[in-house]
Write a protein that holds these residues in place. Structure first.
Motif, short mmCIF file in Angstrom:
data_model
loop_
_atom_site.label_atom_id
_atom_site.label_comp_id
_atom_site.label_asym_id
_atom_site.label_seq_id
_atom_site.Cartn_x
_atom_site.Cartn_y
_atom_site.Cartn_z
N MET A 17 -7.38 9.45 1.48
CA MET A 17 -7.52 8.15 1.20
C MET A 17 -6.14 7.57 1.28
N SER A 18 -5.76 6.12 1.87
CA SER A 18 -4.64 5.58 1.70
C SER A 18 -4.46 4.81 0.69
N ALA A 25 -11.17 1.28 -3.98
CA ALA A 25 -12.24 2.04 -4.75
C ALA A 25 -12.01 1.99 -6.25
N LEU A 26 -10.72 1.91 -6.54
CA LEU A 26 -10.37 1.86 -8.14
C LEU A 26 -10.77 0.49 -8.48
N SER A 27 -10.97 -0.47 -7.81
CA SER A 27 -11.52 -1.71 -8.44
C SER A 27 -12.90 -1.56 -8.58
N GLY A 28 -13.55 -0.83 -8.02
CA GLY A 28 -15.24 -0.81 -8.26
C GLY A 28 -15.33 0.24 -9.57
N LEU A 29 -14.51 1.22 -9.63
CA LEU A 29 -14.46 2.14 -10.86
C LEU A 29 -13.95 1.49 -12.21
N TYR A 86 -23.08 17.66 -6.51
CA TYR A 86 -23.65 16.82 -5.57
C TYR A 86 -22.59 15.71 -5.30
N SER A 87 -23.08 14.80 -4.45
CA SER A 87 -22.36 13.55 -4.13
C SER A 87 -21.73 12.81 -5.20
N LYS A 88 -20.47 12.64 -5.41
CA LYS A 88 -19.81 11.74 -6.70
C LYS A 88 -20.34 10.51 -6.33
N LYS A 89 -20.20 9.99 -5.23
CA LYS A 89 -20.27 8.43 -4.85
C LYS A 89 -21.92 8.26 -5.42
N LEU A 90 -22.90 9.17 -4.87
CA LEU A 90 -24.27 8.81 -5.20
C LEU A 90 -24.41 8.80 -6.92
N LEU A 91 -23.80 9.72 -7.53
CA LEU A 91 -24.22 9.91 -8.81
C LEU A 91 -23.38 8.72 -9.59
N ILE A 92 -22.22 8.30 -9.19
CA ILE A 92 -21.81 7.07 -9.94
C ILE A 92 -22.52 5.95 -9.63
N GLN A 93 -23.19 5.75 -8.54
CA GLN A 93 -23.87 4.42 -8.27
C GLN A 93 -25.21 4.74 -9.13
N LEU A 94 -25.82 5.98 -8.89
CA LEU A 94 -27.13 6.08 -10.09
C LEU A 94 -26.96 5.68 -11.49
N GLN A 198 -19.52 1.30 -2.89
CA GLN A 198 -20.62 1.40 -1.50
C GLN A 198 -19.58 1.12 -0.34
N ARG A 199 -18.79 0.28 -0.23
CA ARG A 199 -17.85 -0.14 0.72
C ARG A 199 -16.84 0.74 0.72
N THR A 200 -16.17 0.98 -0.42
CA THR A 200 -14.82 1.43 -0.42
C THR A 200 -14.60 2.90 -0.72
N LEU A 201 -15.63 3.50 -1.52
CA LEU A 201 -15.31 4.86 -1.85
C LEU A 201 -15.67 5.90 -0.73
#
Length: 526
Positions: A17-18, A25-29, A86-94, A198-201
């Motif tokens: 990732m650039s 992505a960090l802003s969302g985290l 599993y998908s880290k993105k899916l887990l963090i949103q869950l 959802q948009r950045t990760l």
């Protein structure tokens, strides 16, 4: 090292990732991390109001804090293990979704039973967020670069921990908001975090057959929960030296011993015991427990000291924590930038632990007459030490383990820090209550001690006659200073632990890139 859309899942994106994508992505985290940490501390100044409105008992007072912290601590290893499968993105949103549901139920609760149930849901979501945020960072960013971002993240963690009472105090003191917003305030931020992620990760998803160690998860959760329940109830529901203490401590330790036995035999353990073969992981884990005990156990009671001994309002009490926040923010950010620039990290662990110990010793000298400027200086020193130490312990451990164990190593450190914090709050809270009771009994007689010190509620200072008020203020000040005196040797032990960590050069590639290299090396061997 680029990947085509055809060869990777849609989530993967292309290559590393650039810088811009990482920051987005960090802003969302960071938004998600902040509200997850805030949930543990924002109710501190609101508890008396909540208990009064919902007609709760003294036991409920303690459990509104403890249930969330317990659920958060006990589920961290499970979230960490699932992140390796599993998908880290899916887990963090869950996890964020669970946090939103828990927050909504808590904010609309009409009785204490509903509120306590909602705090468990909040805690499970917060446990996922605190573990997964650090795991996702390690997957996106090489350890050499991680220092810069980890410093900012450490600042967010610290600010969320310390700013909670300030935000809670302002909400409680604002007539058109009230205590329910201590829970509801996190909802819009959590939803914003879900949208941003959802948009950045964009992370690659490793598809493989997953075998979750459910027995290990159950035994770890049960063992930790038993010990946390004991530490939260001992000292006021039953004596520290009692049959209940023996039963719960032995029961908790037996469950954890069974968990270790299971973890040593299953192919996919929740906590891979082999990671403790790394001296760095073992020592950073020990230091994390000690930091949790010292930091949470000491600072949680500062708000009570401000209100009781110094007679400040909840809002002013919250504002008085700003020097600690500022010290933590500056030291965490500056140390992170310097680590990224020069690649050296151990010096900040040692300096942070030493400064934290000094801060604890300085705060052990406070009394009911300590001036605000001097108190602010002492708190800034403590915040500076914690800022250099806390997040860089995670960085050191992540740098020392194989990429496929990043999730487990990160969650182990987060888990032990949270457990240290929970036990520190419970145990030192009991010490505080017993000490206040003893001091008030000594000066005002048995009746005053029985009614004034053995509870966790802040006394109603306005209803006390001047001579009694002076005794109460001095008793809380003395007891609080003694907590920091207990915390100082604990912080010193953390310094000893980090002195024995061996410094290892930071990796120049991200966790995902390391995982690809390790997989390629394994394939070549076969």
């Amino acid at each position: 090292m680029t990947a085509t859309a055809a060869s990777t899942p849609p989530e993967a994106g292309t290559g590393r990732m650039s810088r811009r994508e990482v920051l987005q992505a960090l802003s969302g985290l960071m938004v998600g991390m902040f509200v997850a940490i805030l949930a543990s501390t924002v109710v501190a100044n609101a508890l008396p109001r909540i208990i009064a409105e919902l007609n709760g008992s003294q036991t409920v007072y303690t459990w509104i804090v403890t249930t969330e912290l317990l659920a958060m601590t006990a589920t961290v290893p499970l979230w960490g293990k699932m992140a390796d499968l599993y998908s880290k993105k899916l887990l963090i949103q869950l996890s964020l979704g669970l946090f939103v549901v828990g927050s909504l139920i808590a904010g609309l609760a009409r009785n204490v039973e509903t509120l306590l149930a909602s705090r468990i849901v909040q805690g499970v979501g917060a446990g996922g967020m605190t573990a997964l945020a650090l795991i996702v960072m390690a997957a996106m960013i090489p350890p050499r670069e991680l220092g810069r971002y980890a410093g900012i993240f450490g600042a967010v963690f610290g600010v969320g921990t310390i700013a909670g009472p300030l935000i809670g105090g302002v909400l409680v003191d604002t007539s058109w908001l009230g205590w329910r917003w201590c829970f509801l305030i996190g909802v819009p931020f959590s939803l914003l975090s879900i949208v941003l992620l959802q948009r950045t990760l964009h992370l690659p998803v490793v598809r493989r057959r997953a075998r979750i160690d459910w027995w290990g998860a159950l035994l770890i959760t049960a063992g930790v929960s038993t010990l946390l329940v004991w530490s939260s109830l001992a000292g006021h529901r039953f004596a520290w030296a009692s049959g209940w203490t023996a039963l719960m401590v032995v029961g908790g330790l037996v469950l954890l011993a069974l968990a270790v036995w299971v973890e040593s035999r299953v192919p996919e353990p929740i906590i891979p015991l082999r990671i403790f073969r790394s001296r760095t992981v073992t020592l950073t884990t020990v230091a994390s427990v000690l930091v949790g005990v010292a930091l949470f156990g000491g600072t949680v009671f500062l708000s009570q000291y401000f209100q009781t001994s110094l007679g400040k309002s909840p809002t002013v009490a919250g504002l008085m924590s700003l020097p600690m926040i500022l010290g933590l923010l500056v030291s965490s950010t500056v140390a992170g930038q310097l680590i990224t620039r020069f690649g050296r990290w151990k010096v900040y662990l040692v300096a942070g632990a030493a400064v934290m110990t000094v801060g604890m010793l300085l705060l052990s000298t406070i009394d009911a007459d300590t001036g605000v400027p001097l108190l602010s200086l002492y708190m800034a020193v403590l915040g500076t030490g914690v800022g250099m130490l806390m997040q860089n312990l995670v960085l050191a451990a992540q740098n020392d383990v194989p990429a496929h164990e990043l999730g487990a190593a990160t969650s182990v450190l987060t888990f032990f820090r949270s457990m240290g914090g929970a036990i520190g709050v419970s145990a030192l809270g009991a010490v505080l209550a017993n000490r206040v009771t003893g001091l008030m009994t000594e000066r005002l007689g048995p009746a005053a001690g029985a009614t004034g010190g053995g509870t966790t509620e802040v006394p109603d200072l306005s209803a006390l006659p001047a001579p009694v008020l002076a005794v109460v203020q001095e008793a809380y000040a003395t007891a609080t200073s003694e907590l920091f005196l207990i915390g100082a040797p604990i912080a010193l032990l953390a310094l000893v632990a980090v002195l024995f960590i061996r410094e290892k050069p930071l990796h120049e590639v991200s966790g995902d890139e390391r995982a690809e290299q390790e997989a390629a090396a394994l394939t070549a061997m076969h």
